[in-house]
Design an enzyme around this catalytic site. Structure first.
Site, PDB file in Angstrom:
ATOM      1  N   LYS A  64       0.862  -1.194   0.000  1.00 52.96           N
ATOM      2  CA  LYS A  64       0.000   0.000   0.000  1.00 52.96           C
ATOM      3  C   LYS A  64       0.895   1.240   0.000  1.00 52.96           C
ATOM      4  CE  LYS A  64      -1.525   2.540   3.144  1.00 52.96           C
ATOM      5  NZ  LYS A  64      -1.305   3.767   2.366  1.00 52.96           N
ATOM      6  N   GLU A 118      10.276   1.075  10.163  1.00 54.03           N
ATOM      7  CA  GLU A 118      11.268   2.110   9.827  1.00 54.03           C
ATOM      8  C   GLU A 118      10.583   3.441  10.094  1.00 54.03           C
ATOM      9  OE1 GLU A 118      14.335   1.654   9.093  1.00 54.03           O
ATOM     10  OE2 GLU A 118      14.437  -0.460   8.536  1.00 54.03           O
ATOM     11  N   CYS A 121      13.829  10.747   6.297  1.00 55.66           N
ATOM     12  CA  CYS A 121      13.981  10.346   7.701  1.00 55.66           C
ATOM     13  C   CYS A 121      15.433  10.516   8.126  1.00 55.66           C
ATOM     14  CB  CYS A 121      13.544   8.898   7.876  1.00 55.66           C
ATOM     15  SG  CYS A 121      14.411   7.789   6.777  1.00 55.66           S
ATOM     16  N   GLU A 132      10.596  16.416  14.157  1.00 62.27           N
ATOM     17  CA  GLU A 132      11.199  16.190  12.852  1.00 62.27           C
ATOM     18  C   GLU A 132      10.752  17.355  11.954  1.00 62.27           C
ATOM     19  OE1 GLU A 132       9.761  12.467  11.369  1.00 62.27           O
ATOM     20  OE2 GLU A 132      11.637  12.009  10.367  1.00 62.27           O
TER      21      GLU A 132
HETATM   22  P1  NAP Z   1       2.812   8.427   7.798  1.00 66.58           P
HETATM   23  O1  NAP Z   1       1.753   9.440   7.896  1.00 66.58           O
HETATM   24  O2  NAP Z   1       3.108   7.597   8.989  1.00 66.58           O
HETATM   25  O3  NAP Z   1       2.395   7.510   6.540  1.00 66.58           O
HETATM   26  C1  NAP Z   1       3.195   6.446   6.108  1.00 66.58           C
HETATM   27  C2  NAP Z   1       2.314   5.410   5.447  1.00 66.58           C
HETATM   28  O4  NAP Z   1       1.393   4.916   6.399  1.00 66.58           O
HETATM   29  C3  NAP Z   1       1.494   5.945   4.288  1.00 66.58           C
HETATM   30  O5  NAP Z   1       1.343   4.938   3.331  1.00 66.58           O
HETATM   31  C4  NAP Z   1       0.160   6.230   4.963  1.00 66.58           C
HETATM   32  O6  NAP Z   1      -0.910   6.209   4.048  1.00 66.58           O
HETATM   33  C5  NAP Z   1       0.077   5.062   5.902  1.00 66.58           C
HETATM   34  N1  NAP Z   1      -0.847   5.247   7.013  1.00 66.58           N
HETATM   35  C6  NAP Z   1      -1.185   6.377   7.662  1.00 66.58           C
HETATM   36  N2  NAP Z   1      -2.064   6.100   8.644  1.00 66.58           N
HETATM   37  C7  NAP Z   1      -2.283   4.771   8.597  1.00 66.58           C
HETATM   38  C8  NAP Z   1      -3.103   3.875   9.346  1.00 66.58           C
HETATM   39  N3  NAP Z   1      -3.879   4.284  10.349  1.00 66.58           N
HETATM   40  N4  NAP Z   1      -3.075   2.562   9.022  1.00 66.58           N
HETATM   41  C9  NAP Z   1      -2.311   2.117   8.020  1.00 66.58           C
HETATM   42  N5  NAP Z   1      -1.520   2.914   7.267  1.00 66.58           N
HETATM   43  C10 NAP Z   1      -1.516   4.224   7.565  1.00 66.58           C
HETATM   44  O7  NAP Z   1       4.185   9.043   7.372  1.00 66.58           O
HETATM   45  P2  NAP Z   1       4.488  10.016   6.163  1.00 66.58           P
HETATM   46  O8  NAP Z   1       4.119  11.373   6.592  1.00 66.58           O
HETATM   47  O9  NAP Z   1       3.923   9.479   4.911  1.00 66.58           O
HETATM   48  O10 NAP Z   1       6.073   9.854   6.036  1.00 66.58           O
HETATM   49  C11 NAP Z   1       6.936  10.605   6.779  1.00 66.58           C
HETATM   50  C12 NAP Z   1       7.464   9.823   7.979  1.00 66.58           C
HETATM   51  O11 NAP Z   1       8.083   8.632   7.515  1.00 66.58           O
HETATM   52  C13 NAP Z   1       8.545  10.590   8.709  1.00 66.58           C
HETATM   53  O12 NAP Z   1       8.355  10.454  10.099  1.00 66.58           O
HETATM   54  C14 NAP Z   1       9.823   9.894   8.268  1.00 66.58           C
HETATM   55  O13 NAP Z   1      10.889  10.012   9.171  1.00 66.58           O
HETATM   56  C15 NAP Z   1       9.354   8.490   8.127  1.00 66.58           C
HETATM   57  N6  NAP Z   1      10.253   7.727   7.253  1.00 66.58           N
HETATM   58  C16 NAP Z   1      11.062   6.804   7.830  1.00 66.58           C
HETATM   59  C17 NAP Z   1      11.966   6.092   7.046  1.00 66.58           C
HETATM   60  C18 NAP Z   1      12.877   5.071   7.662  1.00 66.58           C
HETATM   61  O14 NAP Z   1      13.425   4.275   6.900  1.00 66.58           O
HETATM   62  N7  NAP Z   1      13.066   5.035   8.959  1.00 66.58           N
HETATM   63  C19 NAP Z   1      12.022   6.328   5.663  1.00 66.58           C
HETATM   64  C20 NAP Z   1      11.183   7.285   5.106  1.00 66.58           C
HETATM   65  C21 NAP Z   1      10.287   7.968   5.931  1.00 66.58           C
HETATM   66  P3  NAP Z   1      -1.631   7.564   3.618  1.00 66.58           P
HETATM   67  O15 NAP Z   1      -0.550   8.561   3.420  1.00 66.58           O
HETATM   68  O16 NAP Z   1      -2.307   7.185   2.390  1.00 66.58           O
HETATM   69  O17 NAP Z   1      -2.537   7.899   4.737  1.00 66.58           O
END
Ligand code: NAP
Length: 496
Positions: A191, A267, A301, A399
């Site tokens: 997804k 992650e 990240c 962040e």
């Molecule tokens: P996010 O809001 O947590 O979303 C990540 C993914 O989770 C998206 O596909 C999102 O889908 C989905 N999601 C959101 N709520 C969900 C739920 N209740 N159930 C299932 N899936 C759900 O994060 P983001 O804003 O997209 O990404 C930024 C974050 O990712 C930052 O904190 C960054 O540090 C972290 N990140 C970490 C790494 C690593 O390797 N450690 C790498 C890249 C990014 P939708 O967007 O469609 O809601």
């Protein structure tokens, strides 16, 4: 596909967008979402819609899991060499289609085209790396200490996996999960984020072209991530959840995964310190800072969040960084020479601005940038340097995920370590010093899953990417990455 009204979109972009599938990819077929519901994908540089794609319901999500479960036994039974060859073909195809994937990333995510090309290279590398690892899954054969039996340790694919990826690296975060899963013999439902589904849809097509059988990889795009994901995670057929995203959502998914005692990889977020000692090579430190901060417009990240600079050097570092940052060109990622693209949406701009204003209210100074780029459509924030950030400022604890370089002075090594470790996160740390003994002490003392020593870029397919503390669980890439998708069995057999 919907009409494309935006005049900044070229013919080549129109053709590329028209070629991207717009359905759900389930059991090797493209299909509409239940009820034909769709969602709109927009270009963050203009705010204009670029394409409509299927918007999956919870039933569609479970249909994808049906397909992954049915395909699992045959895929797990395929010889590792065959799985490896399919992954290698996918690597070759991604190289061939590099320009298309780069442009697609720029359109839907906003990153400058040269960075998008780098993401394609980085993402492709996981396909090559795990095509090589697939044939090296090894067990163990030994004798028990009593000398009465043989211990045989073997590795087995965990089963159908659910992979959830974020919008900031739509291709690389997907290949970093799909490649080891397929190499291990697992099938997947993936997804992508609602904001950036196009890259994954094009990649599903590529995997089919590479010979991945129907049902082995299934893609569901949806605007209802919570409603669609939870039934999949709670389904007893699912055996693994791998998530990249925010710590907040990761914690929520871990609670759901506890129900079925699922294997999980997480992650999550970071708050990376970038420590510059007075014995550092300042030219290299400034260049490293630009790479660690402004790659992907700060939306990584691994982005350096806090620049912790020895007091005697702090003003000069700020001056040189300001010079470099004020020269970074901002614009749509397809424009020549652009280094800073848009942020993903308006909310991200508001957040970056709030953090800068809070730091200023607490005594920091903006030396360049520090405001929205209001003359442009789209979600732009000027590349910014803030110096003399005071303890207690929100920017030190959140962040930023935007193009803001925040500088905090420190007095001695102990002080630097204390400030660097003063966070709930532990994904990556950067250290600049020419003193070998000090560098080694920092390796020992920083609470971090990854460390860049005199470099601002740490990601590499051959290295085990992952964090300590609230930055996550498990590792992606390296020799470790495939073990996230394998489970261990031992057999004790009496000696005859
Ligand atoms: P996010 O809001 O947590 O979303 C990540 C993914 O989770 C998206 O596909 C999102 O889908 C989905 N999601 C959101 N709520 C969900 C739920 N209740 N159930 C299932 N899936 C759900 O994060 P983001 O804003 O997209 O990404 C930024 C974050 O990712 C930052 O904190 C960054 O540090 C972290 N990140 C970490 C790494 C690593 O390797 N450690 C790498 C890249 C990014 P939708 O967007 O469609 O809601």
């Amino acid at each position: 596909m919907s009409a494309l009204p935006d005049p900044t979109v070229t013919n080549r972009e129109h053709e590329l967008l028209a070629s991207v599938p717009d359905g759900l990819f389930i059991d090797g077929c493209w299909r509409r979402a239940t009820g034909g519901v769709t969602m709109t994908v927009s270009d963050p540089a203009t705010g204009e819609p670029v394409k409509e794609v299927a918007n999956a319901s919870p039933e569609d999500g479970l249909a994808a899991l049906d397909a992954a479960s049915e395909a699992f036994p045959a895929w797990a039974a395929r010889p590792a060499r065959q799985r490896a060859e399919i992954l290698r073909r996918a690597f070759d195809l991604l190289q061939e289609r590099k320009e298309d994937f780069a442009l697609l990333l720029t359109i839907e995510m906003g990153k400058p085209l040269p960075e998008a090309r780098n993401e394609v290279d980085y993402g492709a590398e996981f396909l090559r790396w795990f095509s090589e690892e697939a044939v090296r899954i090894q067990g163990r054969y030994g004798e028990n200490p009593e000398g009465t039996g043989r211990v045989i340790v073997s590795q087995h694919p965990v089963g159908p996996c659910f992979l959830i990826t974020p919008w900031n690296f739509p291709l690389a975060m997907a290949t970093r999960k799909i490649a080891p899963a397929l190499a291990a013999g697992c099938t997947v439902v993936i997804k992508p984020a609602e904001l950036t589904p196009l890259t994954m849809l094009a990649f599903a097509q590529l995997l089919q072209d590479a010979g991945v059988p129907g049902g082995v990889v299934n893609v569901i795009t949806t605007s209802m991530s919570g409603d669609v994901s939870e039934p999949i995670i709670r389904d007893p057929r699912l055996r693994k959840l791998s998530f990249t995203g925010s710590t907040r959502v990761g914690q929520r998914l871990l609670r759901q995964a506890a129900h079925g005692v699922l294997r999980t990889s997480m992650e999550l977020g970071g708050n990376a310190p970038f420590v510059v000692f007075d014995d550092a090579d300042l030219d290299k430190a400034v260049e490293g800072a630009i790479a660690a901060k402004f790659r992907n417009t700060g939306q990584a990240c691994t982005a350096a969040n806090r620049f912790i600079v020895q007091r005697s050097l702090a003003d000069e570092f700020a001056e040189r960084a300001t010079d470099r940052v004020s020269g970074l060109r901002l614009g749509r990622g397809t424009e020549e020479g652009v280094a800073i693209g848009p942020l993903i949406n308006e909310a991200a701009v508001t957040k970056a601005d709030r953090l800068v204003q809070d730091a200023v209210a607490r005594g920091a100074f903006v030396t360049t940038g520090g405001r929205r780029a209001g003359e442009r459509r789209g979600a732009f924030y000027e590349p910014t340097v803030v110096k003399d950030v005071q303890p207690g400022s929100e920017i030190l604890h959140e962040e930023i995920f935007g193009p803001v370089l925040a500088i905090i002075p420190f007095d001695d090594e102990q002080d630097a370590v204390r400030i660097a470790n003063d966070t709930d996160y532990g994904l990556v740390s950067y250290v600049y010093t020419e003193n070998l003994a000090r560098g080694q002490r920092m390796i020992e003392r920083l609470q971090t899953g990854m460390m860049g020593l005199n470099t601002g870029v740490v990601s590499n397919a051959a290295a085990p990417f992952g964090g300590w503390k609230r930055s996550g669980l498990g590792r992606e890439g390296g020799a470790e990455g495939i073990h996230e998708y394998l489970q261990t069995k031992y057999t004790l057999a009496p000696r005859s």
